[in-house]
Design an enzyme around this catalytic site. Structure first.
Site, mmCIF file in Angstrom:
data_model
loop_
_atom_site.group_PDB
_atom_site.id
_atom_site.type_symbol
_atom_site.label_atom_id
_atom_site.label_comp_id
_atom_site.label_asym_id
_atom_site.label_seq_id
_atom_site.Cartn_x
_atom_site.Cartn_y
_atom_site.Cartn_z
ATOM 1 N N ASP A 27 0.848 -1.227 0.064
ATOM 2 C CA ASP A 27 -0.006 -0.069 -0.013
ATOM 3 C C ASP A 27 0.904 1.485 -0.033
ATOM 4 O O ASP A 27 2.196 1.295 0.672
ATOM 5 C CB ASP A 27 -1.022 -0.003 1.372
ATOM 6 N N ASN A 75 -11.068 -3.045 -4.850
ATOM 7 C CA ASN A 75 -10.448 -1.951 -5.760
ATOM 8 C C ASN A 75 -10.857 -1.580 -6.987
ATOM 9 O O ASN A 75 -10.607 -0.483 -7.826
ATOM 10 C CB ASN A 75 -8.797 -2.478 -5.759
HETATM 11 C C1 IPE Z 1 -5.255 -2.727 0.283
HETATM 12 O O1 IPE Z 1 -5.112 -1.329 0.138
HETATM 13 C C2 IPE Z 1 -5.186 -3.501 -1.130
HETATM 14 C C3 IPE Z 1 -4.204 -3.681 -1.666
HETATM 15 C C4 IPE Z 1 -3.098 -3.259 -1.199
HETATM 16 C C5 IPE Z 1 -3.993 -4.480 -2.825
HETATM 17 P P1 IPE Z 1 -6.154 -0.298 -0.048
HETATM 18 O O2 IPE Z 1 -5.743 1.235 -0.560
HETATM 19 O O3 IPE Z 1 -7.239 -0.598 -1.074
HETATM 20 O O4 IPE Z 1 -7.016 -0.289 1.201
HETATM 21 P P2 IPE Z 1 -7.844 0.776 2.001
HETATM 22 O O5 IPE Z 1 -8.823 1.382 1.031
HETATM 23 O O6 IPE Z 1 -6.682 1.896 2.521
HETATM 24 O O7 IPE Z 1 -8.381 0.077 3.245
HETATM 25 C C1 IPE Z 2 -1.619 0.229 -3.415
HETATM 26 O O1 IPE Z 2 -1.558 1.539 -3.349
HETATM 27 C C2 IPE Z 2 -2.083 -0.339 -4.717
HETATM 28 C C3 IPE Z 2 -3.387 -0.935 -4.754
HETATM 29 C C4 IPE Z 2 -4.349 -0.779 -3.909
HETATM 30 C C5 IPE Z 2 -3.816 -1.535 -5.963
HETATM 31 P P1 IPE Z 2 -2.746 2.437 -3.430
HETATM 32 O O2 IPE Z 2 -3.124 2.869 -4.860
HETATM 33 O O3 IPE Z 2 -3.800 2.066 -2.304
HETATM 34 O O4 IPE Z 2 -1.725 3.773 -2.768
HETATM 35 P P2 IPE Z 2 -2.470 4.787 -1.741
HETATM 36 O O5 IPE Z 2 -3.166 3.991 -0.331
HETATM 37 O O6 IPE Z 2 -3.645 5.563 -2.327
HETATM 38 O O7 IPE Z 2 -1.489 5.932 -1.452
HETATM 39 MG MG MG Z 3 -4.125 2.381 -0.445
#
Ligand code: IPE
Ligand code: IPE
Ligand code: MG
Length: 246
Positions: A27, A75
């Site tokens: 993340d 997602n």
């Molecule tokens: C968790 O991250 C999913 C992945 C890293 C694939 P998210 O960014 O989707 O999680 P939330 O929305 O902050 O809980």
């Molecule tokens: C994790 O990074 C990747 C996926 C969830 C696919 P994020 O895209 O959630 O990154 P932040 O949390 O917005 O910084």
């Molecule tokens: Mg995220």
């Protein structure tokens, strides 16, 4: 933006009591991009690069299983161009993985309902999993369209179908676990979440019952081998009691 990331010095990781299975919630890609004045997609590209490095490192130090959260069932709520970009990155990664499989010798599996992904992606997933079956090195499980609740409900449904078909039989932990994506794999010893959030976000809900959790503010694209070492060192300081009084 860190352009050069040095390899950890030999001896930086303590090889006694290494976790057998490490799971990572990758993340912080979006925030990393934002901080560097880049589009979110650039964050995902940088995150994919980090994944390559970290997977290689885990294999090199002898981690048996590495499970990474690449795309959750939630997602899909994101803007279509971002989702599309992530899927393309995955395709690109799989093409490369197939090419260098003989050298890497990593066994790859996929957790999640991949049946709704593009045909090309499904074909690549199937091919990668099939070819890499024969390798005995580190096993990397990539979670795509994965959700812990989804996985549990799916396993319950498969159990129920079996009972209906066979007209009875016992459903205990062992029978249930056979229907999880992680069937046959030990539960994660250590779950790492970079990016500053302290939650599981629907990751390995069943398997995380006794996992050690490690959270860090470092954003995933900035995550290095050194951060893995730090997480492992913290894991090695923990006292795992499993309900006992050891
Ligand atoms: C968790 O991250 C999913 C992945 C890293 C694939 P998210 O960014 O989707 O999680 P939330 O929305 O902050 O809980
Ligand atoms: C994790 O990074 C990747 C996926 C969830 C696919 P994020 O895209 O959630 O990154 P932040 O949390 O917005 O910084
Ligand atoms: Mg995220």
């Amino acid at each position: 933006m860190k352009l050069f990331r040095s390899k950890p010095k030999a001896g930086a990781v303590n090889f006694t009591n290494l976790p057998r299975h490490i799971a990572i919630i990758m993340d912080g890609n979006g925030r990393w991009a934002q901080r560097n004045g880049l589009p979110r997609t650039a964050g995902h590209a940088a995150g994919a690069e980090t994944f390559r490095r970290v997977a290689t490192y885990c294999k090199d130090i002898g981690i048996e299983y590495l499970t990474v959260y690449a795309f959750s069932t939630e997602n899909w709520k994101r803007p279509a161009p971002e989702v599309q970009f992530i899927m393309r990155l995955l395709e690109k990664y799989l093409w490369e993985a197939i090419e260098k499989m003989e050298k890497d010798r990593v066994r790859m599996k996929f957790f999640g309902d991949v049946s709704i992904l593009s045909e090309e992606l499904q074909r690549l997933i199937e091919k990668t999993a099939e070819i890499s079956q024969r390798y005995e090195g580190c096993q990397v499980n990539i979670c795509v369209n994965y959700g812990g609740r989804d996985e549990i409900i799916r396993a319950a449904r498969l159990c129920a179908e079996e009972v209906l078909k066979d007209g009875g039989g016992k459903i205990g932990m062992e029978e249930f676990e056979k229907h999880l994506y992680s069937s046959g794999i030990p539960d994660p010893d250590l779950i790492i979440r970079p990016g500053g959030e302290q939650r599981l976000s629907n990751f390995l809900l069943y398997q995380s019952a006794y996992s050690e959790l490690y959270f860090t503010d470092t954003l995933w694209p900035d995550f290095t081998e050194r951060d893995i070492n730090k997480a492992i060192a913290e894991f090695q300081r923990r006292n795992r009691r499993y309900g006992d009084i050891k």
